[in-house]
Design an enzyme around this catalytic site. Structure first.
Site, PDB file in Angstrom:
ATOM      1  N   LEU A 157       0.087   3.184  -1.807  1.00  0.00           N
ATOM      2  CA  LEU A 157       0.658   3.366  -3.351  1.00  0.00           C
ATOM      3  C   LEU A 157       1.340   4.949  -4.127  1.00  0.00           C
ATOM      4  O   LEU A 157       0.954   5.941  -3.547  1.00  0.00           O
ATOM      5  CB  LEU A 157      -0.527   3.193  -4.346  1.00  0.00           C
ATOM      6  N   GLY A 199       0.202  -1.068   0.109  1.00  0.00           N
ATOM      7  CA  GLY A 199      -0.403   0.217  -0.160  1.00  0.00           C
ATOM      8  C   GLY A 199       0.980   1.422   0.095  1.00  0.00           C
ATOM      9  O   GLY A 199       1.977   1.229  -0.472  1.00  0.00           O
ATOM     10  N   VAL A 259      11.226   4.864 -10.742  1.00  0.00           N
ATOM     11  CA  VAL A 259      10.207   5.582 -10.927  1.00  0.00           C
ATOM     12  C   VAL A 259      11.051   6.192 -10.152  1.00  0.00           C
ATOM     13  O   VAL A 259      11.192   6.648  -8.563  1.00  0.00           O
ATOM     14  CB  VAL A 259       8.937   5.146 -11.107  1.00  0.00           C
ATOM     15  N   SER A 271       9.036   6.440  -3.226  1.00  0.00           N
ATOM     16  CA  SER A 271       9.158   5.352  -2.045  1.00  0.00           C
ATOM     17  C   SER A 271       7.750   5.581  -0.512  1.00  0.00           C
ATOM     18  O   SER A 271       8.178   7.106  -0.624  1.00  0.00           O
ATOM     19  CB  SER A 271      10.520   5.399  -1.272  1.00  0.00           C
ATOM     20  N   GLN A 327       7.941  -9.130   7.542  1.00  0.00           N
ATOM     21  CA  GLN A 327       9.264  -8.694   7.082  1.00  0.00           C
ATOM     22  C   GLN A 327       9.418  -7.318   7.809  1.00  0.00           C
ATOM     23  O   GLN A 327      10.833  -6.609   7.000  1.00  0.00           O
ATOM     24  CB  GLN A 327       9.040  -8.466   5.737  1.00  0.00           C
ATOM     25  N   HIS A 371       4.692   1.856  -8.221  1.00  0.00           N
ATOM     26  CA  HIS A 371       3.556   1.107  -7.936  1.00  0.00           C
ATOM     27  C   HIS A 371       2.734   0.676  -8.980  1.00  0.00           C
ATOM     28  O   HIS A 371       2.279   0.163  -9.856  1.00  0.00           O
ATOM     29  CB  HIS A 371       2.601   0.830  -6.445  1.00  0.00           C
TER      30      HIS A 371
END
Ligand code: PAF
Length: 277
Positions: free
Chosen positions: A31, A29, A175, A184, A59, A35
């Protein structure tokens, strides 16, 4: 766009799609354009595209990072709808880990011993667990991952190879913002001042590429860039290394393909990036 919340809903739909080519973009998410490029890529190449949004606690080796991870679900849904995504899977924890689908593990001893591995113990094991479950649920033909997480791409490559999943991994280019900062989800946590300074990360990578192309050795380049980073007291360096882009093994002299990888803390936010040299 279909919004699926349970493993059963997902499996029911998936089992009705036997002759369709399926693309899959796993996300946590928050985003951004990076993404959306993965999703657009999948939409072009497949009959049906699934996106998952799941902040995977397994993680995160740092509790604070997990708590502070941005969650913008309504905005995410709007963005996915705006590019005509077919379906988004937004499960709760139990729908992933207690839905009767077992996760796979692989030998990550090498990838866990370099770069992100020692800095984030358990991180890649957590990624493998969640991605193996999502792969089993979604059964995609192609899976799309961003090259900003270069080492993660290597982990997924190994997972697919070791477990012989019939899935094609499609790594997609990073990107960048206009000033070069890699997009990010964590960038929103930077103060306006830190956000401006963060553009330096890409400048260091570009400088490394120039030096590499001029024939400097890997050791020389690493020394120059690390000294440069250390002159900027806002940045705390985690690592800057140049490695073989195929398997992330160490390299010494200019040989192709090589990749420079960097991780720094800025404003308490950990940022990573990389550039093919
Ligand atoms: O790259 C990410 O966002 C995550 O590591 C992934 C692949 C969605 C697994 O949780």
């Amino acid at each position: 766009m279909l919004i699926l919340k349970t493993a059963k809903e997902l499996l029911d739909l998936r089992n009705s799609q036997k002759n369709k080519s399926i693309g899959f973009v796993p996300t946590m998410g928050a985003l951004h354009q990076g993404h959306l490029e993965l999703v657009k890529h999948s939409i072009v190449e497949n009959d049906f595209t699934y996106v998952s949004i799941f902040v995977n606690p397994l993680q995160f080796n740092n509790k604070e990072d997990l708590e502070k991870y941005p969650r913008t679900i309504e905005k995410d849904i709007g963005l996915l709808e705006s590019i005509d995504t077919d379906a988004v899977f937004i499960p709760e924890y139990a729908e992933v880990y207690n839905a009767g689908i077992s996760y796979d593990t692989i030998d990550l001893s090498y990838l866990n011993s370099i770069l992100e591995g020692p800095k984030r113990p358990g991180h890649f094991d957590g990624v493998v667990k969640v991605v193996s479950i999502l792969f089993k649920l979604i059964q995609p033909d192609k899976a799309y991952f961003g090259l900003k997480d270069f080492q993660q791409v290597k982990v997924i490559e190994k997972l697919i190879k070791d477990k012989q999943y019939p899935i094609r991994l499609v790594p997609c280019p990073t990107v960048r913002e206009v000033d070069g900062l890699a997009m990010s989800s964590r960038n929103v946590r930077l103060s306006p001042d830190a956000r401006k300074k963060a553009a330096m990360i890409y400048q260091w990578l570009l400088k490394a590429r120039d030096l590499y192309q001029q024939g400097c050795t890997v050791k020389e380049i690493e020394k120059i860039i690390i000294e440069d980073i250390q002159k900027h007291s806002d940045f705390q360096l985690d690592y800057f290394e140049i490695r073989d882009a195929n398997d992330l093994s160490p390299i010494h002299n200019a040989q192709q393909p090589a990749v420079a990888l960097i991780a720094v803390y800025l404003d308490g936010v950990r940022l990573i990036d990389n550039l093919m040299l």
